[in-house]
Design a protein around this motif. Structure first.
Motif, mmCIF file in Angstrom:
data_model
loop_
_atom_site.group_PDB
_atom_site.id
_atom_site.type_symbol
_atom_site.label_atom_id
_atom_site.label_comp_id
_atom_site.label_asym_id
_atom_site.label_seq_id
_atom_site.Cartn_x
_atom_site.Cartn_y
_atom_site.Cartn_z
ATOM 1 N N LYS A 151 0.833 -1.208 0.000
ATOM 2 C CA LYS A 151 0.000 0.000 0.000
ATOM 3 C C LYS A 151 0.862 1.251 0.000
ATOM 4 O O LYS A 151 0.595 2.207 -0.722
ATOM 5 C CB LYS A 151 -0.923 0.008 1.219
ATOM 6 N N THR A 152 1.924 1.252 0.807
ATOM 7 C CA THR A 152 2.826 2.401 0.876
ATOM 8 C C THR A 152 3.512 2.613 -0.466
ATOM 9 O O THR A 152 3.604 3.744 -0.955
ATOM 10 C CB THR A 152 3.875 2.187 1.985
ATOM 11 N N GLY A 156 2.452 1.650 -3.376
ATOM 12 C CA GLY A 156 1.438 2.093 -4.327
ATOM 13 C C GLY A 156 1.123 3.570 -4.165
ATOM 14 O O GLY A 156 0.952 4.284 -5.154
ATOM 15 N N THR A 157 1.063 4.025 -2.937
ATOM 16 C CA THR A 157 0.804 5.444 -2.675
ATOM 17 C C THR A 157 1.945 6.303 -3.212
ATOM 18 O O THR A 157 1.710 7.338 -3.848
ATOM 19 C CB THR A 157 0.620 5.675 -1.164
ATOM 20 N N ALA A 205 4.057 5.515 -5.611
ATOM 21 C CA ALA A 205 4.035 5.455 -7.079
ATOM 22 C C ALA A 205 2.926 6.349 -7.633
ATOM 23 O O ALA A 205 3.119 7.020 -8.651
ATOM 24 C CB ALA A 205 3.842 4.013 -7.540
ATOM 25 N N THR A 206 1.782 6.370 -6.973
ATOM 26 C CA THR A 206 0.680 7.219 -7.414
ATOM 27 C C THR A 206 1.057 8.692 -7.320
ATOM 28 O O THR A 206 0.774 9.472 -8.232
ATOM 29 C CB THR A 206 -0.576 6.941 -6.561
ATOM 30 N N GLU A 207 1.699 9.073 -6.231
ATOM 31 C CA GLU A 207 2.120 10.465 -6.068
ATOM 32 C C GLU A 207 3.152 10.857 -7.116
ATOM 33 O O GLU A 207 3.101 11.962 -7.674
ATOM 34 C CB GLU A 207 2.682 10.679 -4.659
ATOM 35 N N GLN A 208 4.098 9.956 -7.411
ATOM 36 C CA GLN A 208 5.106 10.243 -8.440
ATOM 37 C C GLN A 208 4.450 10.374 -9.808
ATOM 38 O O GLN A 208 4.795 11.272 -10.584
ATOM 39 C CB GLN A 208 6.168 9.142 -8.472
ATOM 40 N N ALA A 209 3.504 9.501 -10.108
ATOM 41 C CA ALA A 209 2.816 9.569 -11.394
ATOM 42 C C ALA A 209 2.014 10.865 -11.506
ATOM 43 O O ALA A 209 1.992 11.502 -12.564
ATOM 44 C CB ALA A 209 1.913 8.358 -11.576
ATOM 45 N N ALA A 210 1.365 11.266 -10.430
ATOM 46 C CA ALA A 210 0.586 12.510 -10.444
ATOM 47 C C ALA A 210 1.498 13.710 -10.664
ATOM 48 O O ALA A 210 1.157 14.628 -11.422
ATOM 49 C CB ALA A 210 -0.190 12.656 -9.146
ATOM 50 N N GLN A 251 4.377 13.670 -12.218
ATOM 51 C CA GLN A 251 4.863 13.610 -13.596
ATOM 52 C C GLN A 251 3.777 14.080 -14.568
ATOM 53 O O GLN A 251 4.073 14.812 -15.521
ATOM 54 C CB GLN A 251 5.292 12.188 -13.939
#
Length: 172
Positions: free
Chosen positions: A65-66, A68-69, A71-76, A78
């Motif tokens: 979960k950590t 994934g969070t 990775a989601t923040e990095q993708a956002a 980018q």
């Protein structure tokens, strides 16, 4: 109350009751009782093993979960950066901002970049209009192409001799 505490209490009770129970049972009953106790110990061991696996899986799930969070923040981040670059490129293209001045644009969204481009373009002086003349421009004079045709003949023999010497020496 945890299963360890219950298991310990049950084991203590069965140990205390073992001697009187085994004395009243025949040989088959004693074997069955011992088999049941062994099965109980194996089941308790299996429960402890499964509880350890559940705990390990819970830790793995938390880590996933950590990750994934993050990775989601990095993708956002980018995506936001790419959207800003796209908006900048669109404004430069639509407003026809010269490449040399594109670095002076400021802003993070289309509206801010457009306002900055308008200010920048307003500060650039407009090119002076070409003078209106009624006369049409003079045609270009025809010039000879030196790569075409042969070399001209020298006018005198002295010129021919001089040209040969210059060619042999590698001069002009």
């Amino acid at each position: 109350m945890s299963t360890d505490t219950i298991t310990d209490q049950t084991t203590a009770e069965t140990t205390a009751n073992e001697a009187p129970a085994e004395e009243t049972l025949n040989e088959g009953g004693v074997k069955a009782l011992r088999a049941e106790r062994d099965a109980r110990k194996a089941a308790d061991a299996r429960v402890k093993d499964l509880e350890a696996q559940v705990a390990a899986l819970s830790v793995s799930l938390d880590e996933a979960k950590t990750a994934g969070t993050v990775a989601t923040e990095q993708a956002a981040a980018q995506v936001a950066e790419l959207q800003a670059k796209l908006a900048r490129a669109e404004v430069i293209h639509t407003m026809r901002v010269p490449d040399a001045l594109a670095d002076f644009l400021q802003g993070s969204n289309t509206e801010e970049l457009t306002a900055s481009a308008e200010k920048l373009l307003a500060a650039i002086p407009a090119p002076a209009p070409a003078p209106a003349s009624d006369a049409s421009p003079a045609p270009l004079a025809m010039r000879p192409d030196p790569s075409q045709g042969g070399t001209p003949e020298p006018a005198t023999t002295t010129d021919a001799l001089t040209a040969m010497l210059i060619g042999a020496v590698g001069g002009r």
